[in-house]
Write an enzyme that holds these catalytic residues in place. Sequence first.
Site, short mmCIF file in Angstrom:
data_model
loop_
_atom_site.label_atom_id
_atom_site.label_comp_id
_atom_site.label_asym_id
_atom_site.label_seq_id
_atom_site.Cartn_x
_atom_site.Cartn_y
_atom_site.Cartn_z
N TRP A 127 0.87 -1.18 0.00
CA TRP A 127 0.00 0.00 0.00
C TRP A 127 0.91 1.24 0.00
CZ3 TRP A 127 -2.18 2.53 4.91
CH2 TRP A 127 -3.18 3.46 4.57
N LYS A 243 -13.47 -0.52 5.97
CA LYS A 243 -14.05 -1.30 4.89
C LYS A 243 -15.14 -2.24 5.40
CE LYS A 243 -10.85 0.74 2.89
NZ LYS A 243 -9.53 0.57 2.43
N1 PMP Z 1 -3.92 -0.55 5.27
C1 PMP Z 1 -4.19 -0.89 4.02
C2 PMP Z 1 -3.41 -1.99 3.38
C3 PMP Z 1 -5.21 -0.26 3.32
O1 PMP Z 1 -5.48 -0.61 2.07
C4 PMP Z 1 -5.92 0.78 3.96
C5 PMP Z 1 -7.03 1.49 3.25
N2 PMP Z 1 -6.78 1.91 1.98
C6 PMP Z 1 -5.60 1.08 5.28
C7 PMP Z 1 -4.59 0.40 5.90
C8 PMP Z 1 -6.25 2.17 6.09
O2 PMP Z 1 -7.52 2.50 5.85
P1 PMP Z 1 -8.29 3.61 6.72
O3 PMP Z 1 -7.30 4.58 7.23
O4 PMP Z 1 -9.24 4.21 5.76
O5 PMP Z 1 -8.97 2.86 7.82
#
Ligand code: PMP
Length: 394
Positions: A127, A243
């Site tokens: 990511w 998610k």
């Molecule tokens: N880790 C990974 C691998 C992700 O894909 C994401 C969301 N894109 C996140 C962490 C964090 O998501 P959020 O901050 O929206 O909870």
Amino acid sequence: MFETLQQQPADKILELVAMYREDPRADKVDLGVGVYKDATGLTPVMRAVKAAEHTLWETQDSKVYTGLAGDPAFADAMIDLVLSGAVPRANVAAAATPGGTGAVRQSFELIQMANAGARVFVSNPTWPNHISMLNYLGIEMVPYRYFDEETRGVDFDGMLADLKTARKGDVVLLHGCCHNPTGANLNSAEWDAVIGVLLETGATPMIDIAYQGFGDGLDADAAATRKLVAAVPECIIAASCSKNFGIYRERTGLLMVVNNAGDATALNQSTLAYLNRQNFSFPPDHGARLVTMILTDPALRADWQSELEDVRQSMLGLRTALADELQRLSNSDRFGFLAQHRGMFSRLGTTPEMVEKLRKDHGIYMVGDSRMNIAGLNAQTVPILAKAIIDAGI
Ligand code: PMP
């Protein structure tokens, strides 16, 4: 003084969103940004979330500060959801954070605090925010081989060989399930081998789990994390509720630090509270409270699980439909990996030039590394995408 600032690189995915919005073609397909979308292209508020919000509105009589680590009931509920008793609760320190990103960021700061010379091993690819946050904090990063461009699965031999070069005091960052951006994941025996290497090298694992329930199911997606935390002396886990509860903008996440070796939980807990205090004091509460209400109320929980299962099944259905259509059009199995991948993403495994061609000629928007958001598809757009892939000569 601000004249000294330099332009920072634009977020590629957000740029893509803007381009998509301006594209006048009616049959354009958005496979860019990583949010779940239903068949009509909406990211709905989940039923259980709505119900919990309703109750909260009726019953909440104060919005006074929570603790620095958030409401302990949220930590309890999430530790149970992710770890399900894999280690005693007393071994886990935990703090609520603004989303999974906040948990990852606080993890990196914790690592830096504990060992200023720590290197963080990250999958290649990972990511992009992992990389930018590590760079921002000045933490040395070591990429390990992960995606096999040929098979579109995991280059497991390469991965293991690279992880063997980690040392005690280093951190190995692993995706708990539904690898972003590739969709390629380790099987259970491969997780065992990774655990073996972690024990051999003494490196500390950090698990980022942002898609529990999007791959093979709530328990199956956490199985590797549970196995790992029970086997190693210490471990960091960054969990996101964005998610699986569909509460992206509420910024709800939990950072957990597991210590199985000694009695470090109290020290770890106070360190997490301290780190929250330095960065934002109290973590956001609204999303965390909804999650707690849903996880602790049997009816709400059952409804949430059932809706989440529908979401998971719909993505699996789209994967299979796309792989089948590509098999029909190409008369080959070379796209079978799409049905094997899990989670919201699949990396198609093509060049940025091809990605650009798909956008220009066919109105198909995916990230430049050929990451596709499978949830961006529906029954009408699966054949459009499959035909475009074949027409482009991929
Ligand atoms: N880790 C990974 C691998 C992700 O894909 C994401 C969301 N894109 C996140 C962490 C964090 O998501 P959020 O901050 O929206 O909870």
